[in-house]
Design an enzyme around this catalytic site. Structure first.
Site, PDB file in Angstrom:
ATOM      1  N   ASP A 186     -11.222   2.631   4.085  1.00 49.97           N
ATOM      2  CA  ASP A 186     -11.488   1.205   3.707  1.00 49.97           C
ATOM      3  C   ASP A 186     -13.000   1.098   3.587  1.00 49.97           C
ATOM      4  OD1 ASP A 186      -9.225  -0.397   3.981  1.00 49.97           O
ATOM      5  OD2 ASP A 186      -9.161  -0.233   6.038  1.00 49.97           O
ATOM      6  N   LYS A 208       0.588  -1.202   0.054  1.00 49.95           N
ATOM      7  CA  LYS A 208       0.078  -0.152   0.155  1.00 49.95           C
ATOM      8  C   LYS A 208       0.819   1.175  -0.119  1.00 49.95           C
ATOM      9  CE  LYS A 208      -3.836  -2.404   2.113  1.00 49.95           C
ATOM     10  NZ  LYS A 208      -4.879  -2.651   3.272  1.00 49.95           N
ATOM     11  N   GLN A 215      -4.679  -1.633   9.500  1.00 52.99           N
ATOM     12  CA  GLN A 215      -4.633  -3.070   8.985  1.00 52.99           C
ATOM     13  C   GLN A 215      -5.299  -3.961   9.880  1.00 52.99           C
ATOM     14  OE1 GLN A 215      -4.063  -3.257   5.726  1.00 52.99           O
ATOM     15  NE2 GLN A 215      -3.906  -5.494   5.425  1.00 52.99           N
TER      16      GLN A 215
HETATM   17  N1  L34 Z   1      -7.949  -2.432   7.117  1.00 51.04           N
HETATM   18  N2  L34 Z   1      -7.376  -4.698   6.764  1.00 51.04           N
HETATM   19  C1  L34 Z   1      -7.745  -3.346   5.995  1.00 51.04           C
HETATM   20  N3  L34 Z   1      -8.100  -2.834   4.918  1.00 51.04           N
HETATM   21  C2  L34 Z   1      -7.761  -3.885   3.884  1.00 51.04           C
HETATM   22  O1  L34 Z   1      -8.149  -3.702   2.525  1.00 51.04           O
HETATM   23  C3  L34 Z   1      -7.380  -5.147   4.118  1.00 51.04           C
HETATM   24  N4  L34 Z   1      -6.840  -6.147   3.368  1.00 51.04           N
HETATM   25  C4  L34 Z   1      -7.258  -7.624   3.666  1.00 51.04           C
HETATM   26  C5  L34 Z   1      -6.777  -7.913   4.874  1.00 51.04           C
HETATM   27  N5  L34 Z   1      -6.682  -6.828   6.121  1.00 51.04           N
HETATM   28  C6  L34 Z   1      -7.177  -5.304   5.698  1.00 51.04           C
HETATM   29  C7  L34 Z   1      -6.058  -6.092   2.343  1.00 51.04           C
HETATM   30  O2  L34 Z   1      -5.391  -5.183   2.273  1.00 51.04           O
HETATM   31  C8  L34 Z   1      -6.442  -8.260   2.505  1.00 51.04           C
HETATM   32  N6  L34 Z   1      -5.620  -7.262   1.904  1.00 51.04           N
HETATM   33  C9  L34 Z   1      -4.863  -7.425   0.621  1.00 51.04           C
HETATM   34  C10 L34 Z   1      -4.198  -6.437   0.164  1.00 51.04           C
HETATM   35  C11 L34 Z   1      -3.300  -6.997  -0.867  1.00 51.04           C
HETATM   36  C12 L34 Z   1      -2.962  -8.126  -1.343  1.00 51.04           C
HETATM   37  C13 L34 Z   1      -3.926  -9.056  -0.505  1.00 51.04           C
HETATM   38  C14 L34 Z   1      -4.642  -8.863   0.413  1.00 51.04           C
HETATM   39  C15 L34 Z   1      -2.023  -8.573  -2.278  1.00 51.04           C
HETATM   40  O3  L34 Z   1      -1.466  -7.530  -2.884  1.00 51.04           O
HETATM   41  N7  L34 Z   1      -1.956  -9.389  -2.980  1.00 51.04           N
HETATM   42  C16 L34 Z   1      -1.164 -10.049  -3.829  1.00 51.04           C
HETATM   43  C17 L34 Z   1       0.044 -11.035  -3.190  1.00 51.04           C
HETATM   44  C18 L34 Z   1       0.766 -10.501  -2.022  1.00 51.04           C
HETATM   45  C19 L34 Z   1       1.667 -11.583  -1.553  1.00 51.04           C
HETATM   46  O4  L34 Z   1       2.557 -11.854  -2.002  1.00 51.04           O
HETATM   47  O5  L34 Z   1       1.199 -12.139  -0.458  1.00 51.04           O
HETATM   48  C20 L34 Z   1      -1.869 -10.862  -4.800  1.00 51.04           C
HETATM   49  O6  L34 Z   1      -1.496 -10.666  -6.035  1.00 51.04           O
HETATM   50  O7  L34 Z   1      -3.009 -11.337  -4.698  1.00 51.04           O
END
Ligand code: L34
Length: 296
Positions: free
Chosen positions: A121, A54, A98
């Site tokens: 959010d 982020k 988060q």
């Molecule tokens: N307050 N908490 C708050 N806001 C959010 O919007 C989130 N979330 C979820 C968990 N807690 C939170 C996220 O940001 C899940 N989440 C999130 C954000 C980004 C990715 C996955 C979950 C992401 O970038 N995923 C990548 C892989 C990252 C890795 O290597 O682990 C993908 O390509 O799916």
């Protein structure tokens, strides 16, 4: 049938490019930039990855970010007093804590402490309530909104479709259902929400034109649980042990991708599906918060 692979990395890139252009235009117009505060309490490794992504995306898009790392032992009072300060800080337009938070902290109390005008959010009851009433003029929930944009940019309409949402979490399942139910191009769906207490869940998913899996169970949705040609969106992101990777784990979704890729008309991978969209939509909400603060 061989599925279209919906590429969340590509689609998020195009969304982020639009956001970067809008940020530049706003910076020119106002002489200040949108600012996002990201709070991480504790050392959950997955949260560390998401928070870093982020902050990095803010840098890429010209958004000012403030990363606040707090110890696992931080008290609720301390966290809320930090939020109070950020609520008053005119250089900060968006605030997020988060999830999950350490056990001594009530997420509900924390969310309620965030000024709804800075709640990028879309977790605050005031903002959630608007979305559930079908008013999409304010903030939108990042992950569900990201799913909507993935479908839209892939040319998949939800209007009149039967969409089955798996999971009833506050972050994904519930607000996803609300977006799908809203009137308009990315809504107008018939929505079924299934969860852990749903008997014979496959009898529902087999009727679905679109399945959105967000239950947090690795590879839960199997090939025999959807009809031919269905669209499958995988919101799950699970780290499971894996002997052949350097880190000792691998990322899998809530969907058995290899089985479903043969059966569906379109499917999202994990990683590279919904995850990057969540971050792209967070950036858009931050721009929205900035514009709202300027009366736009
Ligand atoms: N307050 N908490 C708050 N806001 C959010 O919007 C989130 N979330 C979820 C968990 N807690 C939170 C996220 O940001 C899940 N989440 C999130 C954000 C980004 C990715 C996955 C979950 C992401 O970038 N995923 C990548 C892989 C990252 C890795 O290597 O682990 C993908 O390509 O799916």
């Amino acid at each position: 049938m061989s599925a279209i692979r919906i590429d969340g990395n590509e689609i998020s890139k195009s969304v982020n490019a639009e956001t970067a252009a809008e940020v530049e235009a706003l910076a020119q117009k106002y002489g200040v930039r949108p600012g996002l505060a990201v709070i991480l309490a504790g050392e959950n490794p997955a949260s560390q990855v998401y928070v870093s992504r982020k902050v990095k995306m803010c840098e890429e898009l010209g958004i000012v970010s403030k990363k606040i790392i707090l110890p696992e032992s931080v008290s609720q009072e301390e966290l809320i007093s930090i939020i109070d300060d950020l609520n008053k800080d005119d250089s900060i337009h968006g605030i997020l804590v988060q999830s999950p938070t350490p056990k001594q902290i009530s997420e509900k109390a924390v969310i309620n402490a965030i000024d709804p005008k800075k709640d990028v959010d879309c977790f605050h009851p005031a903002n959630v309530g608007k979305v559930f009433l079908g008013d999409l003029s304010g903030f939108l929930p990042c992950t569900p909104w990201g799913v909507s944009v993935l479908l839209e940019k892939s040319g998949i309409s939800t209007a009149g479709k039967h969409v089955v949402v798996l999971g009833r979490s506050a972050i994904v399942g519930r607000p996803m259902a609300a977006l799908l139910l809203a009137r308009g191009a990315n809504g107008d769906a018939t929505v079924t929400v299934c969860h852990s207490k749903t008997p014979d869940l496959p009898s529902f998913t087999r009727q679905a034109d679109i399945v959105i899996a967000a239950l947090g169970i690795p590879q839960f949705l199997k090939g025999d649980m959807v009809k031919d040609g269905a669209v499958v969106i995988d919101v799950g992101i699970n780290r499971i042990p894996c002997a052949t990777t350097k880190s000792g784990f691998k990322l899998v979704g809530d969907v058995d991708f290899d089985a479903l890729v043969e059966k569906t008309s379109a499917i999202t991978p994990v990683p590279g599906g919904v995850g990057p969209m969540t971050i792209a939509m967070l950036m858009k909400n931050t721009v929205r918060a900035f514009k709202m603060s300027k009366g736009e």
